[in-house]
Design a protein around this motif. Structure first.
Motif, PDB file in Angstrom:
ATOM      1  N   VAL A   1     -25.319  25.366   5.201  1.00 52.06           N
ATOM      2  CA  VAL A   1     -25.396  24.037   5.113  1.00 52.06           C
ATOM      3  C   VAL A   1     -23.862  23.692   4.781  1.00 52.06           C
ATOM      4  N   ASP A   2     -23.404  22.619   4.986  1.00 47.33           N
ATOM      5  CA  ASP A   2     -22.111  21.992   4.642  1.00 47.33           C
ATOM      6  C   ASP A   2     -21.985  21.554   3.025  1.00 47.33           C
ATOM      7  N   LEU A   3     -21.073  22.203   2.399  1.00 47.19           N
ATOM      8  CA  LEU A   3     -20.839  21.834   1.123  1.00 47.19           C
ATOM      9  C   LEU A   3     -20.565  20.545   0.744  1.00 47.19           C
ATOM     10  N   ALA A   4     -19.666  19.992   1.711  1.00 47.51           N
ATOM     11  CA  ALA A   4     -19.245  18.441   1.351  1.00 47.51           C
ATOM     12  C   ALA A   4     -20.700  17.474   1.331  1.00 47.51           C
ATOM     13  N   GLU A   5     -21.689  17.947   2.192  1.00 49.22           N
ATOM     14  CA  GLU A   5     -22.872  17.065   2.122  1.00 49.22           C
ATOM     15  C   GLU A   5     -23.765  17.664   0.939  1.00 49.22           C
ATOM     16  N   ALA A   6     -23.910  18.957   0.647  1.00 46.86           N
ATOM     17  CA  ALA A   6     -24.783  19.155  -0.365  1.00 46.86           C
ATOM     18  C   ALA A   6     -24.118  19.108  -1.930  1.00 46.86           C
ATOM     19  N   ARG A   7     -22.957  18.849  -2.064  1.00 50.28           N
ATOM     20  CA  ARG A   7     -22.279  18.928  -3.176  1.00 50.28           C
ATOM     21  C   ARG A   7     -22.501  17.724  -4.131  1.00 50.28           C
ATOM     22  N   VAL A   8     -22.784  18.138  -5.526  1.00 52.02           N
ATOM     23  CA  VAL A   8     -22.999  16.914  -6.421  1.00 52.02           C
ATOM     24  C   VAL A   8     -22.163  17.375  -7.779  1.00 52.02           C
ATOM     25  N   ALA A   9     -21.150  16.744  -7.868  1.00 53.92           N
ATOM     26  CA  ALA A   9     -20.133  17.201  -8.777  1.00 53.92           C
ATOM     27  C   ALA A   9     -20.058  16.282  -9.931  1.00 53.92           C
ATOM     28  N   VAL A  10     -20.581  15.168  -9.917  1.00 48.47           N
ATOM     29  CA  VAL A  10     -20.631  14.188 -11.294  1.00 48.47           C
ATOM     30  C   VAL A  10     -22.108  13.605 -11.577  1.00 48.47           C
ATOM     31  N   ARG A  11     -22.240  13.813 -12.778  1.00 52.16           N
ATOM     32  CA  ARG A  11     -23.767  13.443 -13.363  1.00 52.16           C
ATOM     33  C   ARG A  11     -23.613  12.499 -14.660  1.00 52.16           C
TER      34      ARG A  11
ATOM     35  N   ALA B   1     -33.868  12.331 -10.334  1.00 43.39           N
ATOM     36  CA  ALA B   1     -34.250  13.711 -10.430  1.00 43.39           C
ATOM     37  C   ALA B   1     -33.244  14.199  -9.318  1.00 43.39           C
ATOM     38  N   ARG B   2     -33.244  15.558  -9.686  1.00 43.79           N
ATOM     39  CA  ARG B   2     -32.333  16.508  -8.644  1.00 43.79           C
ATOM     40  C   ARG B   2     -32.895  16.456  -7.358  1.00 43.79           C
ATOM     41  N   GLN B   3     -32.053  16.167  -6.337  1.00 42.63           N
ATOM     42  CA  GLN B   3     -32.347  16.255  -4.892  1.00 42.63           C
ATOM     43  C   GLN B   3     -32.598  17.778  -4.438  1.00 42.63           C
ATOM     44  N   PRO B   4     -33.635  18.134  -3.615  1.00 43.80           N
ATOM     45  CA  PRO B   4     -33.612  19.514  -3.469  1.00 43.80           C
ATOM     46  C   PRO B   4     -32.477  19.909  -2.312  1.00 43.80           C
ATOM     47  N   GLY B   5     -32.006  20.814  -2.403  1.00 38.80           N
ATOM     48  CA  GLY B   5     -30.923  21.683  -1.474  1.00 38.80           C
ATOM     49  C   GLY B   5     -29.588  21.333  -2.124  1.00 38.80           C
ATOM     50  N   THR B   6     -29.403  20.635  -3.055  1.00 39.53           N
ATOM     51  CA  THR B   6     -28.107  20.136  -3.435  1.00 39.53           C
ATOM     52  C   THR B   6     -27.255  21.333  -4.218  1.00 39.53           C
ATOM     53  N   ILE B   7     -26.196  21.312  -4.484  1.00 40.85           N
ATOM     54  CA  ILE B   7     -25.333  22.354  -5.068  1.00 40.85           C
ATOM     55  C   ILE B   7     -24.827  21.771  -6.093  1.00 40.85           C
ATOM     56  N   GLY B   8     -25.004  21.951  -7.270  1.00 35.23           N
ATOM     57  CA  GLY B   8     -24.246  21.027  -8.451  1.00 35.23           C
ATOM     58  C   GLY B   8     -23.088  21.868  -9.014  1.00 35.23           C
ATOM     59  N   PHE B   9     -22.332  21.028  -9.880  1.00 38.90           N
ATOM     60  CA  PHE B   9     -21.087  21.501 -10.577  1.00 38.90           C
ATOM     61  C   PHE B   9     -20.919  20.968 -11.768  1.00 38.90           C
TER      62      PHE B   9
END
Ligand SMILES: NC(=O)C1=CN([C@@H]2O[C@H](COP(=O)(O)OP(=O)(O)OC[C@H]3O[C@@H](n4cnc5c(N)ncnc54)[C@H](OP(=O)(O)O)[C@@H]3O)[C@@H](O)[C@H]2O)C=CC1
Ligand SMILES: O=C(O)C1=N[C@H](C(=O)O)C[C@H](O)C1
Length: 268
Positions: A179-189, A195-203
């Motif tokens: 997958v493309d990190l730019a689309e999967a990335r969640v850097a701020v919460r 709820a967490r979106q499936p497939g995302t990559i959190g930081f």
């Protein structure tokens, strides 16, 4: 190999001057800081805690580059883009460790790499690059019902987040999942984010004290968790990696290379 250190008075700059001093076959040919820096005119080796070398910090990068074979650059994204242009003009190896690079900076590095070898990595250590290879493999093995979160902690002076290493590890995870990190990335919460979106990559980025660099990649599944971590105990490991990259780049054809190329980890 004649090496220039840019940002020579910085935390990494001083560590790089020491690493060059400690490496057989390498010599510090110049030390550069920005115009107006209080370090100008000071002996670069003395700044690094070594006996005087006679190499005084200057701000004439191009004059330094034409007399050298490589430049070690751990500065800022804007400075690194400018140094990449000068290194390309001088046709010398450019080792770029600067993090916080945005797509517009990377595009300029890519353009400069048509004329000289550039080795760029958010982390020059063997351990982190090995960790990235492992993360890629684990992410490819586990399905998206395993959530990926990347946690990093650094010293209070660090100016960019997430760290370059965290992004490198996120890219490895994204590659593993195709997958493309730019689309999967969640850097701020913050707040009611849902709820967490499936497939995302959190930081998550922590800052404090004098921490050199801690990174953990968490694969969280149903009822179990797999954690892969790296702890940097000394900045010298980044500096030694940078010197190794410069030596590897000497005589190499122009192009944009990674630490995985230097370390031969692509086959992992
Ligand atoms: N890839 C890796 O393995 C590693 C990467 N890093 C990265 O390296 C970078 C530097 O980190 P660190 O050493 O801690 O930061 P510092 O702020 O301590 O050092 C940066 C140095 O670069 C100088 N500088 C800024 N602009 C210029 C310019 N135009 N010309 C010449 N010198 C300039 C700064 O001068 P001034 O302070 O006067 O502005 C400073 O002395 C960061 O992006 C960091 O994330 C760090 C460790 C490992
Ligand atoms: O700024 C730092 O100190 C570091 N920066 C790099 C990063 O952003 O990952 C590498 C290392 O973790 C130290």
């Amino acid at each position: 190999m004649r090496l220039v250190v840019v940002g020579a008075a910085g935390r990494m700059g001083r560590t790089l001057v020491k690493a060059i001093h400690d490496t057989q076959g390498c010599v510090l040919s110049a030390a550069i800081e920005r115009p107006g820096s209080p370090a100008l005119g000071q002996d670069a080796a003395v700044l690094a805690g070594l006996p005087a070398s006679g190499i005084l910090v200057s701000n004439d990068a191009l004059a330094a580059f034409v007399e050298a074979e490589g430049v070690l650059d751990f500065t800022t994204p804007e400075a690194t883009v400018a140094f990449a242009g000068l290194a390309a003009q001088a046709r010398i190896v450019h080792v770029a460790g600067t993090t916080g690079m945005e797509p517009q900076h990377l595009a300029k590095l890519e353009a400069a790499s048509r004329h000289a070898a550039i080795i760029r990595s958010g982390n020059m250590s063997l351990g982190v690059n090995l960790l990235a290879a492992m993360v890629r493999k684990v992410a490819a093995t586990l399905g998206t019902d395993w959530d990926i979160e990347i946690v990093e902690m650094h010293h209070r002076q660090k100016v960019d987040a997430p760290s370059g290493t965290a992004v490198l590890l996120g890219e490895a995870a994204a590659q593993g999942r195709a997958v493309d990190l730019a689309e999967a990335r969640v850097a701020v919460r913050d707040g009611q984010v849902g709820a967490r979106q499936p497939g995302t990559i959190g930081f998550a980025a922590l800052r404090g004290g004098t921490v050199i660099g801690d990174h953990k990649v968490i694969f969280a599944g149903a009822g179990e968790r797999l954690e892969l971590a790296h702890v940097a105990e000394d900045r010298s490991l980044f500096a030694q990696g940078a010197v190794k990259a410069a030596l590897w780049g000497r005589g190499r054809k122009p192009g944009l290379y990674s630490m995985a190329d230097v370390l031969g980890l692509d086959k992992f």
